[in-house]
Design an enzyme around this catalytic site. Structure first.
Site, PDB file in Angstrom:
ATOM      1  N   THR A  95      -1.467  33.630   0.961  1.00 39.36           N
ATOM      2  CA  THR A  95      -0.277  32.984   1.499  1.00 39.36           C
ATOM      3  C   THR A  95       0.183  33.683   2.770  1.00 39.36           C
ATOM      4  OG1 THR A  95       0.307  32.514  -0.789  1.00 39.36           O
ATOM      5  CG2 THR A  95       1.999  32.149   0.856  1.00 39.36           C
ATOM      6  N   GLU A 153      -6.604  58.857 -28.527  1.00 36.99           N
ATOM      7  CA  GLU A 153      -6.784  58.918 -27.071  1.00 36.99           C
ATOM      8  C   GLU A 153      -7.728  60.048 -26.677  1.00 36.99           C
ATOM      9  OE1 GLU A 153      -5.911  56.553 -25.258  1.00 36.99           O
ATOM     10  OE2 GLU A 153      -4.598  55.569 -26.714  1.00 36.99           O
TER      11      GLU A 153
HETATM   12  P1  ADP Z   1      -1.724  35.503  -2.645  1.00 36.31           P
HETATM   13  O1  ADP Z   1      -3.134  35.795  -2.241  1.00 36.31           O
HETATM   14  O2  ADP Z   1      -1.580  35.536  -4.132  1.00 36.31           O
HETATM   15  O3  ADP Z   1      -1.154  34.302  -1.994  1.00 36.31           O
HETATM   16  P2  ADP Z   1       0.272  36.800  -1.090  1.00 36.31           P
HETATM   17  O4  ADP Z   1      -0.197  36.397   0.238  1.00 36.31           O
HETATM   18  O5  ADP Z   1       1.414  36.048  -1.642  1.00 36.31           O
HETATM   19  O6  ADP Z   1      -0.909  36.779  -2.133  1.00 36.31           O
HETATM   20  O7  ADP Z   1       0.585  38.348  -1.051  1.00 36.31           O
HETATM   21  C1  ADP Z   1       1.666  38.882  -1.731  1.00 36.31           C
HETATM   22  C2  ADP Z   1       2.227  40.069  -0.989  1.00 36.31           C
HETATM   23  O8  ADP Z   1       1.323  41.145  -0.983  1.00 36.31           O
HETATM   24  C3  ADP Z   1       2.503  39.766   0.458  1.00 36.31           C
HETATM   25  O9  ADP Z   1       3.752  39.228   0.623  1.00 36.31           O
HETATM   26  C4  ADP Z   1       2.394  41.148   1.096  1.00 36.31           C
HETATM   27  O10 ADP Z   1       3.610  41.833   0.996  1.00 36.31           O
HETATM   28  C5  ADP Z   1       1.389  41.855   0.233  1.00 36.31           C
HETATM   29  N1  ADP Z   1       0.067  41.838   0.850  1.00 36.31           N
HETATM   30  C6  ADP Z   1      -1.053  41.268   0.341  1.00 36.31           C
HETATM   31  N2  ADP Z   1      -2.108  41.485   1.143  1.00 36.31           N
HETATM   32  C7  ADP Z   1      -1.665  42.180   2.205  1.00 36.31           C
HETATM   33  C8  ADP Z   1      -2.281  42.707   3.380  1.00 36.31           C
HETATM   34  N3  ADP Z   1      -3.584  42.530   3.628  1.00 36.31           N
HETATM   35  N4  ADP Z   1      -1.505  43.361   4.260  1.00 36.31           N
HETATM   36  C9  ADP Z   1      -0.201  43.558   4.018  1.00 36.31           C
HETATM   37  N5  ADP Z   1       0.445  43.087   2.935  1.00 36.31           N
HETATM   38  C10 ADP Z   1      -0.263  42.425   2.019  1.00 36.31           C
HETATM   39 ZN    ZN Z   2      -7.784  53.023 -27.834  1.00 33.03          ZN
HETATM   40 MG    MG Z   3      -0.082  32.819  -2.845  1.00 32.09          MG
END
Ligand code: ADP
Ligand code: ZN
Ligand code: MG
Length: 611
Positions: free
Chosen positions: A209, A425
């Protein structure tokens, strides 16, 4: 319901006002010192009247002594005629000056019409109001088919590629899309066809996203963001029309980008699924395909979609001309993890000695979202401890919190239970330490977290894409280590081992049926697991082999389990003093870090073996 009562109340209030208006209108016609016409006639005959002013049917009579009396005449007939009928002679009448006021007829009409008019207006008003309400409902029904679309051009915070750490290849690929958006003619001139669909694939939290938003931010074109599940919410049959709506809006705003998030919600392979509902998905999916085919060469709209289940997508979506560009977002490697951590820690106060590289080392398998969450947790921990700079130790603590849920130190466990957990554990940890192919023990703890009583963390030294058969066997042995320790030490088994057994059995079965790692069964897969959408779980494995083969598989699985269990037992019995030592340390300290654990077992001179 309350709306209904409100309407009733409104109607009652209006009726009340109506009654007031009407009654006051009728009252207006009468005034207090009104006299009968016969009285006026006799006054005239007596010569006491100097003038009469006529205002509609109302008479204002001025007497010679200066007094005023008022009266009424019949509406239709004239005053002189009326007076004549009362026996007033023309002679007597000539002494009276009669003024007929001009607006009398106007007043008359107002007097008579106003109440009627007003009440009519009010009734019309009520009708209009009720109609509008009814129509509002209908309008709502009509707009169900509309996607509630907002162009995302002006995000509060514009995201660009600079805000996405790592993911070089993906960014490379997508910058072509951006280039096309910015300068389509250049591509068209050279005869290149425009990419229509870009599919972002990757595990949850890998930044799909985020990356899509970054594309919009870079290209600076309208960006329509919709989650595929929004297509099919609430009512059957709206999905397809919403799709139409989205594409129309985007085409009108071209150049533009449509981003369909979580497209697997509608794009699953058609015909798979239980019960109704999938029909709706199919229609929605079909509509997406139709719309994408409807783009001509010049249409400057790019459809981006994201999914974490590329494996279940309908092949029709992946056909050339649709989502033919596929961009894979991998889980970040160590350098990318460091970069992501740095990015998210950028605006936070860090202690001087912070080393995010070390944090990155300890977080293989974390997604970008996990890392963002980790940094946030560390910041929260800092506040909780009354510090104003985030220290390294808070990062470490947050790693486990993100992985396993918060510690539950407050949960009371009996001494007996703690002892059992400690040996369990310690069993896992010691088996891991005693196996050549196992990942090293990272941490052992008897502090319960989330659902689990205690845990042993082992982390691979480096990021791994492939796992070998010996590693799998080691995994199975380590998983059975807890069970074996309970059996050896207490000659009894607790329920705490049940999850371990599930893990061990599943791993063993996969070795045989999925990875072809059983010598007897050969390099073959068995069973076809069909993804069925039922509460999000796969529920059917088609058996494409005979009963005999099934029996052989079971035997092979059992062989792997037995072998691993014997290995675990062997390690634990030959290093029993080490087991005791680790368990005692766990009872005392509750948690052992990697170095502490290996320091404890060092003097026992563990000679790692293979399963
Ligand atoms: P999805 O792949 O599930 O759509 P998102 O794009 O919603 O994941 O990512 C969720 C959050 O994780 C983002 O809002 C960001 O804060 C963090 N994030 C994920 N990948 C990166 C990246 N490559 N660089 C910086 N932040 C990241
Ligand atoms: Zn165990
Ligand atoms: Mg997403």
């Amino acid at each position: 319901m309350s709306k209904f009562y409100k309407n009733i109340l409104l109607v009652l209030v209006i009726l009340f006002l109506l009654a007031l208006v009407v009654s006051s209108a009728y009252q207006n016609g009468q005034s207090e010192q009104s006299q009968a016409l016969s009285q006026v006639a006799s006054e005239i005959q007596a010569g006491k009247v100097t003038s009469i002013s006529v205002n509609g049917s109302a008479l204002d009579v001025t007497l010679s002594n200066g007094q005023h009396i008022s009266s009424e005449k019949e509406i239709e007939s004239s005053l002189t005629d009326t007076l004549k009928n009362y026996g007033v002679t023309p002679d007597e009448l000539s002494k009276v000056s009669i003024q007929v006021q001009d607006q009398s007829s106007f007043n008359f009409w107002v007097g008579t019409l106003a109440p009627t008019l007003l009440s009519t207006l009010i009734i019309i008003g009520i009708f209009w109001y009720l109609m509008r309400q009814a129509r509002g409902g209908m309008n709502q029904a009509f707009t169900f088919g509309r996607a509630n679309l907002k162009p995302f051009t002006n995000f509060k915070e514009r995201v660009t590629f600079a805000d996405v750490a790592g993911l070089q290849e993906a960014k490379q690929e997508l910058s072509e899309v951006v280039g096309f958006m910015k300068n389509p003619q250049k591509y068209l001139d050279i005869g290149a066809t425009v990419p229509r669909g870009v599919l972002l694939m990757g595990q949850p939290g890998t930044g799909k996203t985020l990356l899509a938003r970054a594309v919009a931010g870079e290209a600076n074109v309208p960006f329509f963001h919709i989650s595929a599940s929004e297509f099919v919410e609430m009512f059957v049959g709206v999905g397809a029309s919403r799709v139409r709506d989205v594409f129309q809006t985007a085409k009108r705003a071209a150049p533009s980008i449509i981003f369909i998030d979580e497209i697997d919600a509608v794009g699953r392979e058609r015909g798979a699924g239980l019960g109704g509902g999938h029909d709706e998905r199919e229609q929605t999916l079909n509509q997406i395909l139709v719309e994408m085919d409807g783009f001509d060469r010049e249409t400057n709209v790019i459809v981006m979609a994201a999914t974490n289940r590329a494996d279940v997508l309908d092949p029709a979506l992946l056909r050339p001309g649709r989502f033919d560009r596929r961009v894979f977002l991998d889980l970040p490697d160590i350098n990318e993890r460091e970069a992501i951590l740095k990015m998210h820690a950028k605006n936070k106060p860090l202690a001087k000695d912070i080393d995010l590289r070390k944090v990155a080392t300890r977080t293989p398998g974390f997604s970008g979202a996990d890392l963002a969450n980790l940094v946030n947790e560390a910041a929260i921990l800092t506040v909780k401890n009354g510090k104003d700079k985030i220290a390294q130790q808070y990062f470490y603590e947050s790693i486990e919190k993100v992985m396993l849920g918060p510690e539950r130190k407050s949960r009371l466990i009996s001494d007996r239970e703690k002892e059992l957990t400690a040996y369990h554990e310690a069993g896992h940890a010691l088996v891991a330490a005693g196996l050549k192919d196992s990942d090293p023990v990272h941490k052992v703890s008897v502090v319960s977290r989330g659902q689990i009583g205690g845990y042993t963390l082992k982390l691979p030294l480096e990021d791994q894409r492939l796992r070998t058969k010996s590693q799998f066997l080691a995994d199975i042995a380590v998983a059975l280590g807890g069970h074996a320790a309970e059996k050896i030490v207490f000659n009894d088994i607790t329920t705490g081992a049940s999850n371990d057994l599930t893990v061990a059995s599943e791993t063993a079965r996969m070795l045989v049926t999925k990875y072809g790692m059983s010598e007897k069964m050969g390099p073959m897969t068995f069973g076809k697991t069909q993804e069925m959408i039922f509460l999000g779980r796969e529920i059917s494995t088609e058996k494409n082999y005979s009963e005999e083969v099934a029996e052989q598989i079971d035997q092979e699985v059992k062989k792997f389990i037995d072998r691993a269990y014997r290995t675990a037992e062997k390690i634990l019995t030959s290093y029993r003093p080490a087991l005791n030592r680790v368990a005692k340390a766990l009872i005392e300290h509750e948690t052992l870090e990697q170095d502490e654990f290996y320091a404890l077992v060092k003097e026992f001179d563990l000679k790692p073996i293979s399963v």
